[in-house]
Design a protein around this motif. Structure first.
Motif, PDB file in Angstrom:
ATOM      1  N   PHE A  23       0.839  -1.195   0.000  1.00 31.71           N
ATOM      2  CA  PHE A  23       0.000   0.000   0.000  1.00 31.71           C
ATOM      3  C   PHE A  23       0.876   1.249   0.000  1.00 31.71           C
ATOM      4  O   PHE A  23       1.984   1.245   0.532  1.00 31.71           O
ATOM      5  N   CYS A  24       0.339   2.285  -0.593  1.00 32.14           N
ATOM      6  CA  CYS A  24       1.061   3.561  -0.649  1.00 32.14           C
ATOM      7  C   CYS A  24       0.985   4.215   0.732  1.00 32.14           C
ATOM      8  O   CYS A  24      -0.099   4.377   1.285  1.00 32.14           O
ATOM      9  N   GLY A  25       2.136   4.604   1.264  1.00 27.12           N
ATOM     10  CA  GLY A  25       2.168   5.215   2.589  1.00 27.12           C
ATOM     11  C   GLY A  25       1.510   6.570   2.629  1.00 27.12           C
ATOM     12  O   GLY A  25       1.104   7.052   3.684  1.00 27.12           O
ATOM     13  N   HIS A  26       1.381   7.214   1.457  1.00 23.11           N
ATOM     14  CA  HIS A  26       0.783   8.550   1.420  1.00 23.11           C
ATOM     15  C   HIS A  26      -0.731   8.491   1.266  1.00 23.11           C
ATOM     16  O   HIS A  26      -1.456   9.095   2.042  1.00 23.11           O
ATOM     17  N   CYS A  27      -1.223   7.735   0.265  1.00 22.60           N
ATOM     18  CA  CYS A  27      -2.665   7.755  -0.007  1.00 22.60           C
ATOM     19  C   CYS A  27      -3.378   6.491   0.457  1.00 22.60           C
ATOM     20  O   CYS A  27      -4.608   6.457   0.529  1.00 22.60           O
ATOM     21  N   GLY A  28      -2.617   5.462   0.775  1.00 17.03           N
ATOM     22  CA  GLY A  28      -3.223   4.238   1.303  1.00 17.03           C
ATOM     23  C   GLY A  28      -3.778   3.305   0.242  1.00 17.03           C
ATOM     24  O   GLY A  28      -4.207   2.198   0.557  1.00 17.03           O
ATOM     25  N   ILE A  41       0.967   5.873 -10.844  1.00 18.70           N
ATOM     26  CA  ILE A  41      -0.097   6.621 -10.184  1.00 18.70           C
ATOM     27  C   ILE A  41       0.323   7.117  -8.796  1.00 18.70           C
ATOM     28  O   ILE A  41      -0.291   7.998  -8.257  1.00 18.70           O
ATOM     29  N   HIS A  42       1.377   6.550  -8.260  1.00 16.73           N
ATOM     30  CA  HIS A  42       1.821   6.996  -6.940  1.00 16.73           C
ATOM     31  C   HIS A  42       3.089   7.855  -7.012  1.00 16.73           C
ATOM     32  O   HIS A  42       3.698   8.116  -5.971  1.00 16.73           O
ATOM     33  N   LEU A  43       3.447   8.287  -8.218  1.00  9.47           N
ATOM     34  CA  LEU A  43       4.661   9.107  -8.311  1.00  9.47           C
ATOM     35  C   LEU A  43       4.539  10.371  -7.478  1.00  9.47           C
ATOM     36  O   LEU A  43       5.456  10.771  -6.769  1.00  9.47           O
ATOM     37  N   ARG A  44       3.358  10.998  -7.579  1.00  8.10           N
ATOM     38  CA  ARG A  44       3.142  12.230  -6.822  1.00  8.10           C
ATOM     39  C   ARG A  44       3.168  11.933  -5.316  1.00  8.10           C
ATOM     40  O   ARG A  44       3.682  12.714  -4.534  1.00  8.10           O
ATOM     41  N   CYS A  45       2.615  10.790  -4.959  1.00 10.62           N
ATOM     42  CA  CYS A  45       2.647  10.392  -3.547  1.00 10.62           C
ATOM     43  C   CYS A  45       4.098  10.251  -3.086  1.00 10.62           C
ATOM     44  O   CYS A  45       4.460  10.655  -1.991  1.00 10.62           O
ATOM     45  N   ARG A  46       4.906   9.653  -3.952  1.00 11.14           N
ATOM     46  CA  ARG A  46       6.306   9.449  -3.579  1.00 11.14           C
ATOM     47  C   ARG A  46       7.008  10.796  -3.377  1.00 11.14           C
ATOM     48  O   ARG A  46       7.798  10.969  -2.459  1.00 11.14           O
TER      49      ARG A  46
HETATM   50 ZN   LIG Z   1      -0.308   6.927  -3.320  1.00 16.62          ZN
END
Ligand SMILES: [Zn+2]
Ligand code: SF4
Ligand SMILES: [Zn+2]
Lengths: 85, 341
Positions: A23-28, A41-46
């Motif tokens: 799971f993404c630590g930022h958006c879950g 899709i999680h680049l921005r989250c990273r």
């Molecule tokens: Zn994310």
């Protein structure tokens, strides 16, 4: 509560760091599960995870208890322990 | 006569007026004058920042005040400030958590070791209850026993009795932001009023504590409202104004508000300094996102004379060493501790 350092959450250990687990630590949301460390899709989250602590446990998606102090932070999952920089 | 020459003449005019009025006479710009600053074209921005820097040096000096902030109670707030990830009314990933006192004291020590003279204890509440007030008293006593640093608090709206207690316990500065212009406030907060915020600010001042009263810009307010906010803050005469830039938080009503333009942020810095020539103007949250690393330098050379070192309440800041090294490079000494007991 056991205190664990980020390597515990590496993919090689089977669990997950804030942007290397199930799971993404930022958006879950689920990471895409591929071999790469973060899907597109999680680049921005990273990017965001460089400027804020993770809010979701990357192993189980529980929302973590996050403490930010002037010179540090910690994030605690009730099941997987404390993550700190 | 066309409008064109007028428009072109305006920028030079307002900066010349500001040089005489603010720099030489020490009188802050009015709301309409501030609007002219906020409307300056990009070509005039360096001159505006340079003037704001001169104003800061003349009326505040070369020192930079360094502060650390910490959340003693995070999340679960009953208020609905639309920018805030700590409101319990939004679907925000921030979980409620209390910091224990030993961690708080440890953080105060670490903060003091950076050269910071201010340590601000913040709680996400509408106002403090007895439990929180007791925690704060305990925390203040422990920090005072072990650390040489001024203690500030930010605990929401206060009663007169709470104001008196905090003053008696030695809290030397209290933070309570206006956040935005009076005319825009109902768009951003519906669970309390602007007047309630002003009441707390006025009580804090009357009790002899220094008032820290800040702004959060980039929430969709117009330039007119930004000028209005600067003028309303100036009228309050706070000791310090922390200037925040919106960092749109997931799950909040403002999560899709774009990040404000860096040049607009710099124009705002210059305008706030020209509104309040003698106030401590602090770079606060969102600067990294809005202005990047270079922005810290531009702000410190454009009217800013205080920084929050390290992290914010729920997000991370630049490494403390990056800001401290920059101050050395810019030949700006860190303000020293002057404890008044
Ligand atoms: Zn994310
Ligand atoms: S009162 Fe403070 S903590 Fe509560 S929602 Fe508003 S800004 Fe956030
Ligand atoms: Zn977990």
């Amino acid at each position: 509560m056991k205190r664990v350092s980020p390597p515990y959450f590496s993919t090689t250990a089977g669990a997950a760091g804030p942007n290397t687990g199930q799971f993404c630590g930022h958006c879950g949301d689920p990471s895409d599960g591929g071999p790469s460390t973060a899907s597109d899709i999680h680049l921005r989250c990273r990017e965001r995870l460089a400027m804020e602590p993770p809010r979701y446990c990357a192993a189980c998606r529980r929302r973590m208890k996050v403490q930010v102090t002037p010179l540090g932070w910690s994030a605690e999952c009730s099941r997987h322990g404390v993550l700190a920089p | 006569m066309t409008m064109q020459p007028d428009l072109q003449a305006k920028p030079g005019t307002i900066l010349q007026t500001a040089r005489t009025q603010v720099l030489e006479q020490g009188i802050g710009l009015s709301e309409s004058q501030l609007l002219e600053i906020l409307r300056l074209p990009d070509t005039e921005l360096p001159a505006a920042l340079q003037l704001a820097h001169e104003v800061r040096l003349r009326h505040c000096g070369e020192d930079v005040e360094v502060e650390g902030i910490i959340s003693i109670k995070t999340g679960g707030c009953p208020e609905d400030c639309h920018f805030c990830s700590q409101s319990g009314l939004f679907d925000s990933p921030v979980r409620g958590v209390w910091l224990d006192i030993p961690e708080l004291v440890k953080s105060a020590k670490e903060t003091a070791a950076t050269g910071a003279t201010e340590f601000c204890i913040v709680a996400a509440v509408r106002g403090p209850d007895i439990k929180l007030m007791n925690q704060i008293k305990f925390a203040i006593d422990r920090i005072n026993e072990e650390v040489d640093i001024n203690i500030a608090c930010s605990l929401g709206m206060l009663t007169q009795r709470q104001v008196d207690q905090l003053a008696e316990w030695g809290v030397h500065r209290y933070n309570h932001n206006l956040e935005t212009a009076r005319s825009y406030f109902p768009e951003v907060v519906t669970t309390h009023s602007y007047e309630e915020r002003l009441d707390t600010c006025n009580m804090v001042k009357a009790a002899g504590m220094e008032l820290c009263c800040g702004a959060l810009i980039g929430m969709g307010e117009s330039l007119e409202q930004r000028a209005e906010l600067a003028a309303q803050l100036a009228a309050l005469e706070p000791h310090e104004v922390p200037l925040n830039f919106l960092n749109p938080r997931p799950g909040t009503p403002l999560e899709n508000q774009g990040i404000m333009d860096g040049r607009d942020a710099l124009r705002a810095i210059a305008a706030f300094r020209l509104a309040m020539p003698r106030t401590v103007l602090r770079y606060a949250g969102g600067r990294e996102l809005t202005l990047g690393d270079l922005g810290t330098r531009e702000g410190l050379l454009g009217g800013i004379n205080a920084v929050i070192v390290g992290n914010y309440l729920t997000t991370l800041g630049r490494p403390a060493t990056a800001d401290l090294n920059l101050l050395v490079e810019l030949n700006m000494p860190i303000k020293e501790l002057q404890k008044t007991l």
